[in-house]
Design a protein around this motif. Sequence first.
Motif, PDB file in Angstrom:
ATOM      1  N   THR A 130       0.544  -0.946  -0.193  1.00  0.00           N
ATOM      2  CA  THR A 130      -0.194  -0.088   0.216  1.00  0.00           C
ATOM      3  C   THR A 130       1.282   1.344   0.325  1.00  0.00           C
ATOM      4  O   THR A 130       1.562   1.811   0.523  1.00  0.00           O
ATOM      5  CB  THR A 130      -1.304   0.003   1.277  1.00  0.00           C
TER       6      THR A 130
ATOM      7  N   SER B 113       0.750   5.435  -0.069  1.00  0.00           N
ATOM      8  CA  SER B 113       0.087   7.228   0.277  1.00  0.00           C
ATOM      9  C   SER B 113       0.826   7.856  -0.580  1.00  0.00           C
ATOM     10  O   SER B 113       0.503   9.704  -0.192  1.00  0.00           O
ATOM     11  CB  SER B 113      -0.732   7.379   1.708  1.00  0.00           C
TER      12      SER B 113
ATOM     13  N   HIS C 164       7.151   3.414   1.240  1.00  0.00           N
ATOM     14  CA  HIS C 164       6.126   2.621   1.792  1.00  0.00           C
ATOM     15  C   HIS C 164       6.589   1.000   0.929  1.00  0.00           C
ATOM     16  O   HIS C 164       5.750   0.441   1.847  1.00  0.00           O
ATOM     17  CB  HIS C 164       4.546   2.651   1.096  1.00  0.00           C
TER      18      HIS C 164
ATOM     19  N   THR D  28       0.484  -5.076   7.636  1.00  0.00           N
ATOM     20  CA  THR D  28       0.240  -3.643   7.759  1.00  0.00           C
ATOM     21  C   THR D  28      -0.654  -3.314   6.250  1.00  0.00           C
ATOM     22  O   THR D  28      -1.372  -2.659   6.132  1.00  0.00           O
ATOM     23  CB  THR D  28       1.300  -2.999   7.751  1.00  0.00           C
TER      24      THR D  28
ATOM     25  N   GLU E 142      -3.673  -5.360   6.375  1.00  0.00           N
ATOM     26  CA  GLU E 142      -4.965  -3.986   7.537  1.00  0.00           C
ATOM     27  C   GLU E 142      -5.329  -2.582   6.372  1.00  0.00           C
ATOM     28  O   GLU E 142      -6.013  -2.418   6.095  1.00  0.00           O
ATOM     29  CB  GLU E 142      -4.069  -3.274   8.712  1.00  0.00           C
ATOM     30  N   GLU E 143      -4.270  -2.488   5.314  1.00  0.00           N
ATOM     31  CA  GLU E 143      -4.759  -0.439   4.790  1.00  0.00           C
ATOM     32  C   GLU E 143      -5.088  -1.223   3.211  1.00  0.00           C
ATOM     33  O   GLU E 143      -6.081  -0.695   3.192  1.00  0.00           O
ATOM     34  CB  GLU E 143      -3.076  -0.142   4.514  1.00  0.00           C
TER      35      GLU E 143
ATOM     36  N   GLU F  91      -9.374  -1.734   4.805  1.00  0.00           N
ATOM     37  CA  GLU F  91      -9.305  -0.121   4.116  1.00  0.00           C
ATOM     38  C   GLU F  91     -10.047   0.287   3.783  1.00  0.00           C
ATOM     39  O   GLU F  91     -11.223   1.042   3.477  1.00  0.00           O
ATOM     40  CB  GLU F  91      -8.150   0.561   6.049  1.00  0.00           C
TER      41      GLU F  91
ATOM     42  N   TYR G 235     -10.866   5.378   2.844  1.00  0.00           N
ATOM     43  CA  TYR G 235     -10.415   6.476   2.277  1.00  0.00           C
ATOM     44  C   TYR G 235     -10.963   7.101   0.565  1.00  0.00           C
ATOM     45  O   TYR G 235     -11.266   6.337   0.519  1.00  0.00           O
ATOM     46  CB  TYR G 235      -8.867   5.834   1.304  1.00  0.00           C
TER      47      TYR G 235
ATOM     48  N   MET H  71      -4.714   7.050  -0.941  1.00  0.00           N
ATOM     49  CA  MET H  71      -4.145   5.113  -0.840  1.00  0.00           C
ATOM     50  C   MET H  71      -4.038   4.633  -2.142  1.00  0.00           C
ATOM     51  O   MET H  71      -5.600   4.248  -2.673  1.00  0.00           O
ATOM     52  CB  MET H  71      -4.479   4.864   0.539  1.00  0.00           C
TER      53      MET H  71
END
Length: 573
Positions: A202, A204, A222, A229, A232-233, A236, A242, A247
Amino acid sequence: MDEDLRDRIKEQAEIDALYNAIEHESEAQVGAIMGPLMGENPEFREYGDEIPGVIAPVVERVNELSHEQRRERLDELAPERLEEIDAEEEEDDQALPDLPNAEEGEVRMRVAPNPNGPWHIGHARMAAVVGTYKELYDGSFICRFDDTDPETKRPDLDAYEQILDAIEYLGFEPDEVLKASDRLETYYDHARDLIDAGGAYTCSCSGDDFSELKNAGEACPHRDKDTETVHEEFTEMIEGEYSSGEMVLRVKTDIEHKNPALRDWVGFRMIDTPHPREEAAEYRCWPMLDFQSGVDDHLTGVTHIIRGIDLQDSAKRQQFVYDYFDWEYPEVIHWGHVEIDEYDVPMSTSTISELIEDGELDGWDDPRAPTIESLRRRGIRGEAIVEAMTELGMSTSNVDLAMSSVYANNRELIDDETDRAFFVREEDGGAVEKSLSGGPATASVPIHPDHEDRGTREIPTDDGVLVESDDLPPTGERVWLKGFGCVRHTEDRFEYTGDDLDVTREEDVDIVHWVPAGENVSLRLRTPDGDVSGYAEPGVSGYGPDDRLQFERVGFVRIDAVDEERVAYYTHS
């Protein structure tokens, strides 16, 4: 030039003229055969100035023969040349090259339209070629709607069915129909697997920031996030936490790859605009086409992909995903774009849509629009389009499709079954009315010149006739009214002369069409150049919607409407 040489020139010219006329199914031309004649017979070259006069009568005689008579004569004079034509025709029957590494019964291909509007003519090429390959290899094909961009290429809800109708009109039926917007969970599952394989992260970064890093061959900060992580993102993202641009999920490739376009490309992004399909309206995390298409090609068993030469990077991007999953990539054939002649309107879905919205086109079936719906309404058969498209082959260079080739194919399909009729156009100088003096009270004209068994059209002449202004001869001159006979134009009428038909050949008397002045049918003809009003012979009232006619000396038409106003759509000459 002695007589012996003159005879040899005539003999060779007849062979070349026959070959030329048969190959092109048209009349031979002196200029067209001069090249072969001189090239194959160097001893003729010093007489180049005299030869056109020698061979012109030979060419004229060849042009008076029917197609079958030409074949018989060439078979008599030079059978090997006729065999050459027949061999070329056999090769032309399969203009498409063999597919690489293809097995009978195992070929599976796909048509993958973006349903952002009905198809223009260029879209037909993929369906025509894929459908033909399916038949050649006894294979199968999928129609997969790549509708995962609800914003910049927003789907049109009507287009899904319109595109399937277009494929059916071309003569094919998909073995399976898929909508990518129904398959979001499948793409999410494969994205999760890719994250587990260390192949995605991921990010951003803003678009500008990442572009600067990418072009410098530097890794995004990133890129080395831990797998938990990233999961998780990505969750999301799926849950819509978002906004657009905040993202993305990137496919991890080679950040120093020599082609910057392949460096850590975006696999998923956020889109705030809801999808127009109710079933997909709640999704906000959407796959990019290269990810979605790559996954679908594998899961649906596609063996061969055809795509534009400008999309070569797509295969290279997708190969990274295939390598992570240890999948075998399908065979890829790239081709150039197809350009269409004849139309003033650009072959662009968005442009055509704008012209319709602005009222400059009546709709997707406006005869001025370069669309499938327009060709269908004009009475052109899908088979004629397929044949023209497959004849273009698979060149990686851009190719030009002459609409004349579509028309020629269609003419072969419909000519034999299409009745004839007269239509006088009311344009420029308008239709000119003339009374008749003498001659039969009723003209008798064949319904079809090649089929006497279909009978004749009986057209009354009691109230005079209408002819097109361009066909009106000067006062004192004659003209042949087709099916009626020869008349002389006086100041206020046509006077029947009783001359034999030979005057049309020996004295250059023109043959023209006409309609009765009293009993006729008002008709509006819709053409790619605009609408034309005029008058048809009375028998046209007996034809209904979807019937085809050939208006003699005007062209083929399809009857469209007969209620408040009689309307026909121009097909081609």
